[in-house]
Design a protein around this motif. Structure first.
Motif, short mmCIF file in Angstrom:
data_model
loop_
_atom_site.label_atom_id
_atom_site.label_comp_id
_atom_site.label_asym_id
_atom_site.label_seq_id
_atom_site.Cartn_x
_atom_site.Cartn_y
_atom_site.Cartn_z
N ALA A 152 21.73 7.40 8.19
CA ALA A 152 21.38 5.99 8.44
C ALA A 152 20.74 5.43 7.18
N PRO A 153 21.11 4.21 6.81
CA PRO A 153 20.42 3.58 5.68
C PRO A 153 18.93 3.43 6.00
N ILE A 154 18.09 3.65 5.02
CA ILE A 154 16.65 3.53 5.22
C ILE A 154 16.30 2.12 5.71
N VAL A 155 17.11 1.15 5.36
CA VAL A 155 16.89 -0.23 5.82
C VAL A 155 17.07 -0.31 7.33
N ALA A 156 18.04 0.42 7.88
CA ALA A 156 18.22 0.44 9.34
C ALA A 156 17.03 1.12 10.01
N ILE A 157 16.52 2.17 9.39
CA ILE A 157 15.34 2.85 9.92
C ILE A 157 14.16 1.89 9.95
N GLU A 158 13.99 1.13 8.87
CA GLU A 158 12.92 0.13 8.82
C GLU A 158 13.05 -0.86 9.97
N GLU A 159 14.26 -1.35 10.22
CA GLU A 159 14.46 -2.34 11.28
C GLU A 159 14.15 -1.75 12.65
N VAL A 160 14.55 -0.51 12.90
CA VAL A 160 14.25 0.14 14.17
C VAL A 160 12.74 0.26 14.36
N LEU A 161 12.06 0.73 13.31
CA LEU A 161 10.60 0.90 13.42
C LEU A 161 9.88 -0.43 13.58
N ARG A 162 10.34 -1.46 12.88
CA ARG A 162 9.74 -2.79 13.08
C ARG A 162 9.89 -3.26 14.52
N GLY A 163 11.06 -2.98 15.11
CA GLY A 163 11.28 -3.35 16.50
C GLY A 163 10.32 -2.64 17.43
N ARG A 164 10.13 -1.35 17.19
CA ARG A 164 9.22 -0.57 18.04
C ARG A 164 7.77 -1.05 17.88
N LEU A 165 7.38 -1.36 16.65
CA LEU A 165 6.03 -1.89 16.41
C LEU A 165 5.86 -3.26 17.07
N LEU A 182 19.71 5.96 20.05
CA LEU A 182 18.35 6.30 20.45
C LEU A 182 18.09 5.99 21.92
N ALA A 183 18.78 4.96 22.44
CA ALA A 183 18.62 4.58 23.84
C ALA A 183 19.39 5.50 24.77
N GLY A 184 20.21 6.38 24.19
CA GLY A 184 20.98 7.32 25.00
C GLY A 184 22.21 6.72 25.64
N ASN A 185 22.74 5.65 25.07
CA ASN A 185 23.95 5.03 25.59
C ASN A 185 25.07 6.09 25.62
N PRO A 186 25.60 6.40 26.81
CA PRO A 186 26.58 7.49 26.93
C PRO A 186 27.83 7.29 26.07
N ALA A 187 28.31 6.06 25.96
CA ALA A 187 29.51 5.81 25.15
C ALA A 187 29.27 6.17 23.69
N TYR A 237 3.75 2.81 23.20
CA TYR A 237 3.43 3.89 22.25
C TYR A 237 4.33 5.11 22.48
N GLN A 238 4.63 5.39 23.72
CA GLN A 238 5.52 6.52 24.02
C GLN A 238 6.90 6.28 23.42
N LEU A 239 7.42 5.07 23.55
CA LEU A 239 8.70 4.72 22.95
C LEU A 239 8.65 4.88 21.44
N PHE A 240 7.56 4.45 20.84
CA PHE A 240 7.39 4.58 19.39
C PHE A 240 7.40 6.06 18.99
N GLU A 241 6.65 6.87 19.73
CA GLU A 241 6.58 8.30 19.44
C GLU A 241 7.95 8.97 19.60
N GLU A 242 8.66 8.63 20.66
CA GLU A 242 9.99 9.20 20.89
C GLU A 242 10.95 8.80 19.77
N THR A 243 10.83 7.58 19.30
CA THR A 243 11.68 7.11 18.21
C THR A 243 11.39 7.88 16.93
N LEU A 244 10.11 8.03 16.61
CA LEU A 244 9.74 8.79 15.41
C LEU A 244 10.26 10.22 15.50
N ASP A 245 10.14 10.82 16.67
CA ASP A 245 10.60 12.19 16.86
C ASP A 245 12.12 12.28 16.65
N ALA A 246 12.87 11.34 17.21
CA ALA A 246 14.33 11.35 17.08
C ALA A 246 14.77 11.11 15.64
#
Length: 139
Positions: free
Chosen positions: A33-46, A13-18, A65-74
């Protein structure tokens, strides 16, 4: 099926080239992605939003909020691996056998085992000894 854990998903999500280069070699229909990983990513953004609201970070609230929106979109494009009753039963079995690990890590692993997915992670220590788990380590 390749299932990306929280660390790998965050790098993607951060666009790390490697990681972008490596994921490009995985067919889209094989990515998940496991839904648990999705939960952790969203908790981090919140959490970033909460910190910005409290003035505890250099990130301004609009950027948070922009980062949160971009994450949801991705994440709309990501196939989720559900945490199901069979995964919960496997987690309980591992606990009875004294398989050690953080609850969220074991939930991700159980979701992968019951769906025959390979967990992609850079976290060797937390996942290498989980019985039945197929793991691919991206360093």
């Amino acid at each position: 099926m390749k299932a990306f854990d929280t660390d790998i998903l965050t790098e993607i999500l951060a666009g790390n080239p490697a990681y972008a280069e490596r994921i490009a070699n995985v067919p889209l229909e094989e990515q998940s992605a496991p839904i648990v990983a999705i939960e952790e990513v969203l908790r981090g953004r919140l959490n970033v939003i909460r910190q910005a609201e409290a003035g505890k970070t250099r990130i301004k609230i609009d950027s948070a909020y922009q980062l949160f929106e971009e994450t949801l979109d991705a994440l709309r494009e990501v196939k989720f691996l559900s945490f199901t009753e069979p995964a919960e039963a496997l987690l309980k079995e591992w606990r009875l056998k004294r398989i050690r690990g953080a609850t969220h890590d074991l939930r991700m692993a159980a979701s992968c085992v019951v769906t025959s997915a390979t967990l992609v992670t850079r976290n060797r220590r937390d996942f290498e000894d989980i019985p039945g788990l197929s793991v691919e380590f991206w360093e």
